[in-house]
Design a protein around this motif. Structure first.
Motif, mmCIF file in Angstrom:
data_model
loop_
_atom_site.group_PDB
_atom_site.id
_atom_site.type_symbol
_atom_site.label_atom_id
_atom_site.label_comp_id
_atom_site.label_asym_id
_atom_site.label_seq_id
_atom_site.Cartn_x
_atom_site.Cartn_y
_atom_site.Cartn_z
ATOM 1 N N SER A 1 -3.831 0.381 -7.698
ATOM 2 C CA SER A 1 -2.393 0.573 -7.581
ATOM 3 C C SER A 1 -1.890 0.124 -6.216
ATOM 4 O O SER A 1 -0.863 -0.559 -6.101
ATOM 5 N N ASP A 2 -2.624 0.496 -5.157
ATOM 6 C CA ASP A 2 -2.233 0.076 -3.808
ATOM 7 C C ASP A 2 -2.190 -1.446 -3.696
ATOM 8 O O ASP A 2 -1.270 -2.015 -3.084
ATOM 9 N N GLU B 1 -1.684 -3.590 -6.129
ATOM 10 C CA GLU B 1 -0.540 -4.088 -6.889
ATOM 11 C C GLU B 1 0.748 -3.985 -6.078
ATOM 12 O O GLU B 1 1.590 -4.891 -6.100
ATOM 13 N N TYR B 2 0.897 -2.887 -5.351
ATOM 14 C CA TYR B 2 2.082 -2.718 -4.511
ATOM 15 C C TYR B 2 2.088 -3.718 -3.349
ATOM 16 O O TYR B 2 3.135 -4.293 -3.025
ATOM 17 N N GLN C 1 4.977 -6.683 -2.738
ATOM 18 C CA GLN C 1 5.797 -6.855 -1.540
ATOM 19 C C GLN C 1 5.641 -8.254 -0.951
ATOM 20 O O GLN C 1 6.616 -8.869 -0.517
ATOM 21 N N ASP D 1 3.278 -0.095 2.744
ATOM 22 C CA ASP D 1 4.617 -0.676 2.822
ATOM 23 C C ASP D 1 4.806 -1.530 4.079
ATOM 24 O O ASP D 1 5.861 -2.125 4.278
ATOM 25 N N LEU E 1 8.599 0.765 -4.580
ATOM 26 C CA LEU E 1 8.366 -0.556 -4.004
ATOM 27 C C LEU E 1 8.020 -1.566 -5.097
ATOM 28 O O LEU E 1 7.492 -1.202 -6.153
ATOM 29 N N LYS F 1 5.952 -4.339 -7.170
ATOM 30 C CA LYS F 1 4.523 -4.514 -7.385
ATOM 31 C C LYS F 1 4.292 -5.676 -8.338
ATOM 32 O O LYS F 1 5.191 -6.071 -9.094
ATOM 33 N N ARG G 1 9.575 6.158 -11.644
ATOM 34 C CA ARG G 1 8.669 5.006 -11.672
ATOM 35 C C ARG G 1 8.183 4.759 -13.102
ATOM 36 O O ARG G 1 8.073 3.599 -13.544
#
Length: 545
Positions: free
Chosen positions: A74-75, A77-78, A82, A157, A192, A194, A237
């Motif tokens: 998941s991290d 993908e984010y 960005q 982020d 954010l 993704k 989300r």
């Protein structure tokens, strides 16, 4: 003396808000920047990465590599989202990339070894390298990370800044925690942008960290104490994901059972709200939970796992069948507690799948302790059993304990593995008619992969139109890890709209088909954050001309 680029091992493991950046924080990044001295060229050294004095997004290409759990996925993908939203190109071909973003896992030695080898390969290939994940967060002073830019697990982020500075030859490190009123929160905003690895699957990390102090675990060093996201942010989300064509929702964290304890909520409260927004035909999977924190919610969890839009599946790692070993691990439960969880759910949720983990060869494990583990596994014959040898992780209490001889550890691991392979959990299901949600392609690229209500893997023909649909099949054969289904219909589309194409950024532009009376406040926050980031970067450059 051999070159640092020699003997590199190719990677063989690919496991699977209020904190938005303000202009003031952007300006303050200069104090986190370390300008690296340029080394004199030496024909025997690896090629230097190209240093850019000005970075124009869209002219550089980024390769993202992830190890470890779904939280890490998941991290990544984010971070990819960005970067893509800011203008960078993403690639799956590492040789074509200008910069490698490597997101690491610290659970086991092999994963960290592969991570280190990938860093060496990147440096030897003349690539810029940025590291993220639990390895640099838990041990930022590790030698092989020297000189590298680092993105902390709660600082994803900041990925655009870090990449931009790294391409200019600087080293940037952000390792701090996200806090509100002095209290740790879940992490960067869930709103954010993704880029989903699988456009049909949305992964939401509902909390980070845990409440345990396990003696063998290094993840605690990286993810820290419990920090939960607010329920409203998670719900928003999920709504957005389904509006973008997602048909399967995965909830993840280091321990989902602890969710909400720090914010006056609980996992069942969140789940009951989430099932209300899961569209008909779509499914939700609940991530791993440790026994102590699910015990008090058993009654509610039994009801939730029976819900038609929730997979009847739960991953509850026991790690050992010996109470003494569990005590030495500081697992905060006994074997009877784990059995209570399994027995209750099997009685209340017929057919439920319980997956679990075992560590073989923990330092204090005796032959009798191991036999207790064998007895437990023989009693339940778990359909999914993750067997791991003990790995002493640096900095953990267990790493200082006297080790079980390596040959004995291998012997125990082999014995348990042979038992696991000795039984076939799905043979009795041949002939059954099941509904399966098709979301993936098999490793051999010969079948589509779907999952039935119990999150058991069912292979179906690669027929046009099956992907993303709920297909009715008859089970015609079974193997150790999956079943094969013969389609009985053309399937019913599970998604409420056509999924975003692979590689397209989620959360930037409102999908035309989605009708909402007002935009989500979390999405607005994300859009404002991106605008401020771009504007602040422009100002910073202007002021430093």
């Amino acid at each position: 003396m051999s070159s640092p680029c020699s003997d590199i091992i190719d990677d063989i493991e690919d496991l699977i808000s209020s904190q938005d950046i303000t202009p003031k924080e952007r300006y303050s990044t200069k104090k986190n920047v370390t300008v690296r001295a340029k080394r004199k060229k030496d024909i025997r050294e690896a090629p230097e990465a190209t240093i850019l004095s000005s970075v124009i997004p869209g002219t550089q290409t980024i390769y993202v590599k992830t190890w470890g759990c779904t939280h890490n996925s998941s991290d990544s993908e984010y971070m990819a989202g960005q970067l893509a939203a800011y203008g960078y190109n993403l690639t799956e071909d590492k040789s074509q990339a200008d910069l490698w973003l490597l997101n690491s896992c610290t659970v086991k030695n092999p994963a960290e070894d592969h991570f280190r080898n990938e860093i060496e390969l990147g440096r030897c290939s003349g690539k810029h390298v940025v590291v993220a994940g639990c390895v640099p967060q838990g041990a930022p002073k590790t030698g092989f990370l020297s000189g590298l830019s680092v993105i902390g697990v709660q600082q994803i982020d900041r990925v655009v800044e870090v990449v931009e500075e790294t391409l200019k030859g600087n080293s940037v490190r952000f390792l701090g925690q996200k806090k509100e009123q002095g209290k740790k929160i879940g992490g960067a905003s869930l709103a954010l942008p993704k880029v989903r690895r699988n456009p049909l699957i949305e992964i939401i990390a509902i909390n980070t960290g845990c409440l345990n102090q396990c003696t063998y675990c290094k993840t605690k060093h990286a993810r820290g104490e419990l920090g939960s996201y607010q329920p409203d942010e998670i719900i928003e989300r999920a709504k957005q994901a389904f509006s973008e064509g997602v048909c399967e929702l995965w909830l993840t964290s280091e321990d989902t059972g602890t969710y909400g304890r720090d914010i006056g909520s609980s996992l069942p409260e969140l789940l009951w709200r989430l099932v209300e927004v899961v569209p008909e035909g779509c499914m939700m999977r609940i991530g791993m939970t440790n026994p102590p924190y699910i015990l008090e919610h058993l009654e509610e969890m039994g009801k939730i796992l029976q819900h038609p839009r929730v997979y009847s599946f739960l991953h509850v790692p026991v790690q050992s069948g010996s109470d003494q070993v569990l005590a030495d691990m500081k697992r905060e439960y006994c074997c009877a507690d784990f059995e209570q969880v399994v027995n209750f759910l099997q009685a209340r949720v017929p057919g439920v799948t319980i997956a679990t983990d075992i560590i073989c060869g923990f330092p204090t494990e005796t032959d009798n302790d191991f036999e207790d583990t064998m007895t437990l596994c023989k009693k339940y014959k778990f359909p999914s059993l993750f067997i791991n040898q003990f790995y002493p992780r640096p900095g953990t209490p267990a790493a200082r304990m006297d080790k079980v001889p390596a040959q004995e550890v291998k012997k125990r691991t082999k014995k348990l593995s042979e038992f696991f392979q000795s039984y076939e959990p799905y043979g009795h299901k041949v002939g059954q008619v099941q509904n399966v949600l098709v979301t993936e392609i098999s490793h051999d690229k010969k079948h589509f992969v779907g999952h039935n209500k119990f999150y058991e893997q069912v292979l179906v023909p690669m027929r046009d139109g099956f992907m993303g649909k709920m297909v009715q099949v008859r089970i015609i054969s079974a193997t150790k890890h999956s079943m094969k289904g013969q389609p009985l219909d053309e399937g019913i589309s599970a998604s409420i709209r056509t999924p975003l194409p692979k590689g397209i950024v989620s959360g930037i532009i409102e999908v035309a088909e989605t009708k909402q009376s007002e935009p989500s406040k979390y999405r607005l926050f994300a859009l404002i954050a991106i605008f401020l980031a771009v504007f602040a970067r422009f100002l910073w450059k202007l002021l430093n001309v």
